[in-house]
Design an enzyme around this catalytic site. Structure first.
Site, short mmCIF file in Angstrom:
data_model
loop_
_atom_site.label_atom_id
_atom_site.label_comp_id
_atom_site.label_asym_id
_atom_site.label_seq_id
_atom_site.Cartn_x
_atom_site.Cartn_y
_atom_site.Cartn_z
N TYR A 95 0.76 -1.18 -0.07
CA TYR A 95 0.06 -0.01 -0.01
C TYR A 95 0.78 1.27 0.01
O TYR A 95 0.42 2.26 -0.77
CB TYR A 95 -0.99 0.03 1.13
CG TYR A 95 -2.18 -0.73 0.74
CD1 TYR A 95 -3.35 -0.39 -0.06
CD2 TYR A 95 -2.31 -2.13 1.06
CE1 TYR A 95 -4.39 -0.99 -0.13
CE2 TYR A 95 -3.54 -3.01 0.58
CZ TYR A 95 -4.51 -2.42 -0.03
OH TYR A 95 -5.60 -3.21 -0.27
N GLU A 137 -8.80 -6.78 4.84
CA GLU A 137 -8.02 -8.00 3.92
C GLU A 137 -7.42 -8.76 5.21
O GLU A 137 -7.20 -9.79 5.03
CB GLU A 137 -6.91 -7.38 3.09
CG GLU A 137 -7.65 -6.89 1.68
CD GLU A 137 -6.86 -6.01 0.93
OE1 GLU A 137 -5.49 -5.99 1.11
OE2 GLU A 137 -7.37 -5.16 0.28
N TYR A 190 -14.25 -18.22 -6.40
CA TYR A 190 -13.47 -18.22 -7.50
C TYR A 190 -12.06 -18.60 -6.77
O TYR A 190 -11.83 -18.25 -5.59
CB TYR A 190 -13.08 -16.94 -8.30
CG TYR A 190 -12.87 -15.65 -7.68
CD1 TYR A 190 -11.47 -15.19 -7.29
CD2 TYR A 190 -13.87 -14.88 -7.38
CE1 TYR A 190 -11.34 -14.23 -6.46
CE2 TYR A 190 -13.54 -13.60 -6.85
CZ TYR A 190 -12.51 -13.33 -6.29
OH TYR A 190 -12.44 -12.37 -6.00
N THR A 279 -19.77 -20.61 -15.70
CA THR A 279 -19.07 -21.46 -14.79
C THR A 279 -19.39 -21.15 -13.03
O THR A 279 -19.40 -22.30 -12.46
CB THR A 279 -17.44 -21.31 -14.90
OG1 THR A 279 -17.16 -20.07 -14.75
CG2 THR A 279 -16.80 -21.79 -16.10
#
Length: 402
Positions: A95, A137, A190, A279
């Site tokens: 960052y 995060e 994903y 998908t």
């Protein structure tokens, strides 16, 4: 907390960002990669070449400027980006580097208009925004590593099976190389795969939807082979199709993403997919068949023709599990054989006329496919009176404005 003066300065830059935002982010990435080429191991080169990453960042910076005094307004978008970052192993130490080059790009593009006061205000604002991303995060990294079978960054997986689903889509079945269990995930999520391609200087990262339901001892990704030389996406997809074989290893991250279905709800589900956009819906529809087989499911898929239709038998066989299931195929250029398929519904395109016969106001609609397809379908659904909150969609790659 930012001072009112800083907030006012940031908001005053909105008109400039609306005009010069993409120029700023383009310069930012050029300068960033020149100074830190090692970051090319993290970023998707194809999205850079197509300009999607630059546009996505410009939109994010603009949104941050507009809502700098109420960042909770853009929290859903921040969380979506944070999912991508976690899946790419973006870390807190990245960052400050990004901040330095973003401020530098603002100065370079705006020149004298980027006063010291503006740069200082954006420096403060960036620090706050980066702190929000880092905090979110961290929670995502902890969650990924602390779950059963979980891990934090990349982990070697072995290709245990390779199955051709259509003329252009192949599925790869992946198991942890060390024999660990595979963690559960939410249907529609994903993974990022990381590959070293012979003759290339940098690693390649690509994100692929998991196309099998949770609870298996493997992950399955299903990859469309792009035409080489036409799309920058083709480098990785062609390598996977042509070079990667059973027994080879690929680095994989833990599942991520917020394009998922609520398995607790009982509302009808309508899946509308085009091409390889099918998908994530394979994972979703299998999960529904396994856990809520009585739930009303309509699945409509658009392809060029039957040869390019993936998972046809797999989708058809779901009628054995799902008790309220309607499957339809729409082919632009069907063969005579295609027209005789039990689930063939229409020649041409998925359009308002077709959708109007499947509309259920109480249903949740899931849309995925090429951007023009998504624009058309979402527009049709809204014109048919579907509540926008019931329309869910995902981009493959950085989000863009529809």
């Amino acid at each position: 907390m930012l001072s009112q003066k800083t907030i006012d300065i940031i908001k005053s830059t909105v008109p400039v960002l609306e005009v010069h935002g993409t120029t700023i982010t383009t310069v930012f990435y050029e300068n960033l990669f020149e100074a830190h080429p090692e970051l090319l191991n993290v970023f998707n080169h194809a999205n850079q070449k197509k300009g999607r990453q630059q546009n996505a960042l410009a939109n994010t910076v603009l949104a941050a400027a507009k809502y700098i005094d109420q960042l909770e307004t853009i929290l859903p978008a921040v969380k979506q980006i944070a999912q991508k970052h976690r899946s790419l192993a973006v870390k807190p130490e990245h960052y400050p580097i990004v901040g330095e080059f973003l401020l530098g790009a603002i100065k370079e593009v705006l020149k004298d208009a980027a006063t010291e006061e503006i740069i200082h205000a954006w420096g403060e604002a960036y620090g706050v925004i980066a702190g929000v991303f880092i905090s979110i995060e961290k929670e995502m990294y902890d969650q990924a590593s602390n779950q059963d079978g979980g891990w934090s960054d990349f982990k070697p997986f072995t290709v245990v099976e390779k199955v051709q689903e259509s003329d252009v889509i192949t599925s790869f079945y992946l198991k942890p190389a060390n024999g660990d269990a595979v963690p559960s995930f939410l249907p529609g999520q994903y993974v990022t795969i990381r590959m070293e391609i012979q003759g290339e200087r940098y690693l390649f990262n690509r994100q692929y939807s998991l196309s099998a339901s949770p609870g298996k001892d493997y992950f399955r990704i299903s990859v469309k082979k792009e035409k080489p030389g036409i799309s920058p996406d083709g480098r990785v997809s062609n390598y996977l199709h042509e070079v990667i074989q059973v027994g080879d290893m690929i680095d994989v991250t833990a599942p991520a993403g917020d394009f998922t279905i609520n398995m607790e709800k009982q509302t009808p589900l309508v899946f509308l997919s085009g091409g390889v956009g099918i998908t994530p819906f394979m994972s979703m529809v299998h999960a529904v068949a396994d856990q809520k087989p009585e739930r009303d499911v309509q699945f409509i898929h658009a392809s060029e023709n039957g040869a390019l239709q993936p998972f046809r038998s797999e989708l058809t066989e779901l009628s054995r599990k799902l008790t309220n299931y309607q499957l339809s195929f729409v082919y632009k250029n069907p063969s005579e054989e295609d027209k005789n398929l039990p689930n063939f519904e229409k020649q041409g395109y998925m359009d308002a006329e077709l959708l109007s016969s499947h509309v259920k106001p109480e249903a949740d609609y899931y849309v995925c496919g090429p951007v023009p397809f998504m624009k058309a379908i979402i527009t049709c659904l809204k014109e048919l009176g579907i509540d926008p909150e019931k329309i869910h969609y995902e981009f493959f790659g950085p989000a863009i404005a529809l």
